[in-house]
Enzyme design. Structure first.
Site, PDB file in Angstrom:
ATOM      1  CE  LYS A  80      51.655  47.872  71.144  1.00  0.00           C
ATOM      2  NZ  LYS A  80      51.874  47.092  69.914  1.00  0.00           N
TER       3      LYS A  80
HETATM    4  C1  LIG Z   1      52.462  47.420  68.763  1.00  0.00           C
HETATM    5  C2  LIG Z   1      52.724  46.303  67.836  1.00  0.00           C
HETATM    6  C3  LIG Z   1      53.828  46.311  66.965  1.00  0.00           C
HETATM    7  C4  LIG Z   1      54.766  47.480  66.865  1.00  0.00           C
HETATM    8  O1  LIG Z   1      55.566  47.639  68.011  1.00  0.00           O
HETATM    9  P1  LIG Z   1      56.257  49.036  68.308  1.00  0.00           P
HETATM   10  O2  LIG Z   1      56.853  48.893  69.643  1.00  0.00           O
HETATM   11  O3  LIG Z   1      55.172  50.061  68.258  1.00  0.00           O
HETATM   12  O4  LIG Z   1      57.259  49.254  67.219  1.00  0.00           O
HETATM   13  C5  LIG Z   1      54.031  45.195  66.152  1.00  0.00           C
HETATM   14  N1  LIG Z   1      53.178  44.152  66.171  1.00  0.00           N
HETATM   15  C6  LIG Z   1      52.115  44.117  66.997  1.00  0.00           C
HETATM   16  C7  LIG Z   1      51.204  42.951  66.950  1.00  0.00           C
HETATM   17  C8  LIG Z   1      51.849  45.174  67.863  1.00  0.00           C
HETATM   18  O5  LIG Z   1      50.785  45.121  68.672  1.00  0.00           O
END
Ligand SMILES: *Cc1c(COP(=O)(O)O)cnc(C)c1O
Length: 497
Positions: A113
């Site tokens: 993120k």
């Molecule tokens: C948010 C997240 C995901 C999923 O990603 P999306 O864009 O919501 O599909 C997968 N792994 C981690 C560690 C995340 O923080």
């Protein structure tokens, strides 16, 4: 070429990129999409010599066309700096079996993120300036664990903004929770809710669509915006690292210019994989997009049957950031599959929210050929961590493990040997309990920080700053409310009524 944005549920009205970033979600409840996907109109071989920042400029300038070169370069320089613990920003790690892990966890909160949320605050404050916004911007965010912390890290003490984060009190890892409740900053608010991520996300979406609440905010000099992955200002920066990964593979001679790659993404809200799909639509040579789910396998079932059905138990897994039954960003793909028919798209989304499911037509289903979906059980996830460690000495977190395991299923099903990039979405340091238990049963009974030290001893990789910092940090946030009380909580925080 100017790229404008329209809503997946709208009447064709368009806004500029900066307006779409400011609003987050369209007023009609739809998501903003570009009216056309710009082409990556640079010779592919040039990617080999570009830094992350240069690649970011090439990709983002194609989408965010109302930002000046100076504005965009400024945002990029402030986002991708020493907050990341490597100059490469997103390094590729090749394992013994020839799989490339694209490590997206070298930012401030050690999860992917950070890739988008370190730049979103800059894109948003620039957008506010460009559009003459005087209100204070209130970022309202529902998190399944990683978004919240990364968004707060990005927005903490950014003038002209406040950020309120809601997380499922019993649905995140101990390290994730500690990261959030120790967040500093005069403009950050963290609230636990006694529900799951979907409850939090639905309540946040409802607040965004609540005109009366918007009026109250306006009166008090505030306006909402979103740091969730529905914001186009999250999606666009996420396209960058797929293009960058391609450049790295060219540079190291692993592929030749024009060769296709597959991309595997551990998926929850469908934002990260959608960004990979956009990279493909821009012209990056991508063959299949492999969508990996955990036991909340709504997407796997959808790809198989054409029916999206959220009516099922919500399962808490060891990959909590993927514990999601309503993948918001899928709406952007659905919209595309309807041939950009916003009425049809709206109909399907309303069926989902009222009846809990929708089914796409056979014709739409054909548009899914770019994707392959599969899922991993909890046991298989543990095995994937252990197999990767004992096979190549490389420790991966449970989210990445879901992707690695699903990729093995893909290989078995298709025999497709196209080089693969696996999005590695979190550092194993964020999920030490699951990781260490998968590696050996020697670690039972250790507390979370003892596990951190054990992981460091096992891998020789120093404990990341993000984890070191929270070891002794005081808890600064302890509010817990019911999902139903979220609007009142927001009013209280903002001092409205
Ligand atoms: C948010 C997240 C995901 C999923 O990603 P999306 O864009 O919501 O599909 C997968 N792994 C981690 C560690 C995340 O923080």
């Amino acid at each position: 070429m100017q790229i404008l944005y329209k809503s997946t549920r709208g009447n064709g009205e368009t806004v500029t990129a900066s307006q779409a970033i400011l609003k987050g979600l369209s007023g009609d409840g739809g998501l903003f999409v570009p009216v056309s996907i710009p082409k990556l109109d640079i010779p592919l071989e040039k990617l080999a010599d570009m830094t992350y920042q240069e690649t970011a400029y090439e990709v983002m300038s194609r989408f965010l066309t109302d930002y000046t070169e100076e504005e965009l370069k400024n945002c990029i320089a402030r986002a991708y700096d020493s907050k990341f613990d490597t100059e490469e920003i997103a390094p590729l790690h090749k394992t013994a079996d020839g799989v490339y892990f694209l490590e997206l966890f070298h930012g401030a909160t050690i999860a992917f993120k950070d890739m988008a949320l370190s730049i979103l605050p800059h894109l948003m404050t620039t957008a506010a300036k460009k559009n003459g916004v005087k209100n204070e911007i209130v970022i309202l965010t529902a998190t399944s664990g990683d978004t919240g912390k990364a968004a707060m890290a990005g927005f903490a003490d950014v003038p002209g903004t406040k950020i309120i984060v809601f997380y499922p009190k019993h649905g995140v890892s101990p390290i994730q929770e500690k990261q959030m409740v120790t967040q500093k900053g005069n403009n950050t608010y963290v609230v636990g809710i006694t529900g799951n991520f979907d409850d939090a996300q639905s309540a946040v979406k409802k607040m965004f669509n609540d005109q009366a609440m918007a009026d109250e905010l306006q009166e008090a000099g505030y306006q909402f915006s979103s740091a969730n992955s529905i914001n186009i200002g999250r999606l666009v920066p996420q396209i960058v690292y797929y293009v960058y990964a391609y450049g790295r593979l060219l540079k190291s001679g692993e592929i030749n210019c024009g060769d296709k790659i597959n991309i595997t993404v551990p998926t929850g809200n469908f934002g990260n994989i959608l960004a990979a799909y956009y990279a493909k639509l821009m012209g990056l040579p991508v063959n299949r997009l492999i969508c990996a789910s955990n036991e909340n396998k709504v997407l796997f079932d959808f790809f198989r049957t054409g029916t999206y059905d959220r009516k099922r138990d919500f399962i808490l897994t060891s990959s909590p950031s993927m514990d999601i039954l309503i993948s918001s960003n899928l709406e952007r793909l659905i919209y595309r599959l309807t041939g950009e028919d916003s009425q049809k798209c709206r109909g399907l989304m309303e069926a989902l929210s009222s009846g809990g499911e929708y089914t796409i037509t056979e014709e739409m289903k054909e548009g899914l050929a770019d994707f392959y979906g599969n899922f991993l059980s909890e046991g298989e996830t543990r095995e994937a961590i252990s197999a990767t460690y004992y096979g190549s000495g490389y420790v991966i977190d449970p989210h990445t493990a879901v992707a690695a395991g699903v990729y093995q299923k893909y290989l078995r099903d298709t025999k497709d040997r196209t080089p693969v990039v696996i999005a590695s979405t979190a550092s194993p340091y964020k999920f030490t309990r699951s990781v260490m238990d998968a590696v050996s049963d020697r670690y039972e009974g250790l507390d979370d920080f003892a596990l951190v030290d054990a992981l460091s001893a096992l891998t020789g990789i120093p404990v990341p700053r993000a984890v070191e910092e929270i070891r002794t940090a005081p808890v600064l946030h302890d509010t817990v409310v019911d999902a139903g009380e979220m609007p009142e909580t927001v009013r209280k925080i903002l001092g409205i009524r």
